[in-house]
Design a protein around this motif. Structure first.
Motif, PDB file in Angstrom:
ATOM      1  N   ASP A 147       0.870  -1.173   0.000  1.00  0.00           N
ATOM      2  CA  ASP A 147       0.000   0.000   0.000  1.00  0.00           C
ATOM      3  C   ASP A 147       0.909   1.225   0.000  1.00  0.00           C
ATOM      4  OD1 ASP A 147      -1.364   2.309   1.353  1.00  0.00           O
ATOM      5  OD2 ASP A 147      -3.070   0.929   1.363  1.00  0.00           O
ATOM      6  N   GLN A 148       0.864   2.006  -1.061  1.00  0.00           N
ATOM      7  CA  GLN A 148       1.794   3.129  -1.167  1.00  0.00           C
ATOM      8  C   GLN A 148       1.487   4.251  -0.176  1.00  0.00           C
ATOM      9  OE1 GLN A 148       1.468   3.446  -5.504  1.00  0.00           O
ATOM     10  NE2 GLN A 148       3.698   3.143  -5.600  1.00  0.00           N
ATOM     11  N   GLU A 170       0.790   6.457 -16.591  1.00  0.00           N
ATOM     12  CA  GLU A 170      -0.341   5.827 -17.290  1.00  0.00           C
ATOM     13  C   GLU A 170      -0.815   4.548 -16.602  1.00  0.00           C
ATOM     14  OE1 GLU A 170      -1.281   3.891 -21.637  1.00  0.00           O
ATOM     15  OE2 GLU A 170       0.301   5.388 -21.467  1.00  0.00           O
ATOM     16  N   HIS A 171       0.136   3.696 -16.159  1.00  0.00           N
ATOM     17  CA  HIS A 171      -0.241   2.399 -15.601  1.00  0.00           C
ATOM     18  C   HIS A 171       0.143   2.210 -14.139  1.00  0.00           C
ATOM     19  CE1 HIS A 171      -1.361   1.036 -19.551  1.00  0.00           C
ATOM     20  NE2 HIS A 171      -0.181   1.393 -20.016  1.00  0.00           N
ATOM     21  N   MET A 172       0.721   3.220 -13.526  1.00  0.00           N
ATOM     22  CA  MET A 172       1.211   3.021 -12.158  1.00  0.00           C
ATOM     23  C   MET A 172       1.517   4.357 -11.491  1.00  0.00           C
ATOM     24  SD  MET A 172       5.092   1.810 -13.090  1.00  0.00           S
ATOM     25  CE  MET A 172       5.924   2.278 -11.596  1.00  0.00           C
ATOM     26  N   ARG A 173       1.730   4.290 -10.205  1.00  0.00           N
ATOM     27  CA  ARG A 173       2.161   5.445  -9.419  1.00  0.00           C
ATOM     28  C   ARG A 173       3.652   5.296  -9.159  1.00  0.00           C
ATOM     29  NH1 ARG A 173      -0.089   6.565  -3.289  1.00  0.00           N
ATOM     30  NH2 ARG A 173       0.995   8.541  -2.875  1.00  0.00           N
ATOM     31  N   TRP A 174       4.441   6.277  -9.565  1.00  0.00           N
ATOM     32  CA  TRP A 174       5.886   6.287  -9.334  1.00  0.00           C
ATOM     33  C   TRP A 174       6.115   7.095  -8.061  1.00  0.00           C
ATOM     34  CZ3 TRP A 174       9.993   3.718 -10.876  1.00  0.00           C
ATOM     35  CH2 TRP A 174      11.264   4.248 -10.649  1.00  0.00           C
ATOM     36  N   LEU A 175       6.505   6.388  -7.003  1.00  0.00           N
ATOM     37  CA  LEU A 175       6.640   6.996  -5.685  1.00  0.00           C
ATOM     38  C   LEU A 175       8.039   6.729  -5.156  1.00  0.00           C
ATOM     39  CD1 LEU A 175       5.409   8.378  -3.176  1.00  0.00           C
ATOM     40  CD2 LEU A 175       4.541   6.119  -2.490  1.00  0.00           C
ATOM     41  N   THR A 176       8.791   7.798  -4.929  1.00  0.00           N
ATOM     42  CA  THR A 176      10.133   7.651  -4.370  1.00  0.00           C
ATOM     43  C   THR A 176      10.296   8.557  -3.161  1.00  0.00           C
ATOM     44  OG1 THR A 176      11.257   9.372  -5.677  1.00  0.00           O
ATOM     45  CG2 THR A 176      11.064   7.181  -6.682  1.00  0.00           C
TER      46      THR A 176
END
Length: 152
Positions: free
Chosen positions: A14-15, A37-43
């Motif tokens: 779970d982000q 488009e297809h995902m959440r980029w979380l850094t």
């Protein structure tokens, strides 16, 4: 050739919960949080170190084949998701006490080792993390603490 490792990916289930843990409890800062488009980029990164980021990645397509998603989620939940960030600190024992007070789950209390003071913790998904207060350099392992290299 290569100059650095800039990103290290770890699986989270779970982000938003991952943000609460890594930012709210460990004190990281959000570096990038963007819907692709297809995902959440979380850094996230340690404050002041944006050149070294943890990617908090959901085990979902396109990062994982659709058929493998549940298998990866099961591995993560068992603490076998791969990777193990090692965080350094100037005060392992003090940070241990502060994080315990915030509800962080530790798997090992701070322990003196040849390379410094070290302990283990887990994120809410089972990922293992080490926290180390490095010993002053140079570090010399005792004869029983490191394997001698062989030229077999």
């Amino acid at each position: 050739m290569f100059k650095a490792i800039t990103h290290h990916q770890i699986w989270v289930l779970d982000q938003d919960e991952a943000l609460d843990f890594y930012v709210g409890k460990l004190g990281f800062e959000v570096n990038t949080d963007v819907a692709l488009e297809h995902m959440r980029w979380l850094t996230v990164n340690v404050p002041g170190q944006p050149e070294r980021q943890l990617v908090l990645m959901l085990p979902a397509p396109p990062a994982v084949d659709a058929e493998a998603v549940q298998a990866v989620r099961d591995l993560v939940a068992k603490g076998n998701g791969g990777g193990m960030p090692i965080l350094t600190t100037d005060d392992c024992r003090g940070d241990y006490e502060r994080l315990v007070a915030k509800g962080v789950e530790f798997t090992e209390e701070p322990t003196e080792r040849f390379y410094g003071i070290d302990c283990g913790l887990r994120d809410p998904f089972g990922n293992h993390i080490r926290m180390t207060q490095p010993a002053p350099l140079p570090v010399t392992p005792s004869s029983g603490s490191a394997r001698a290299s062989s030229t077999g």
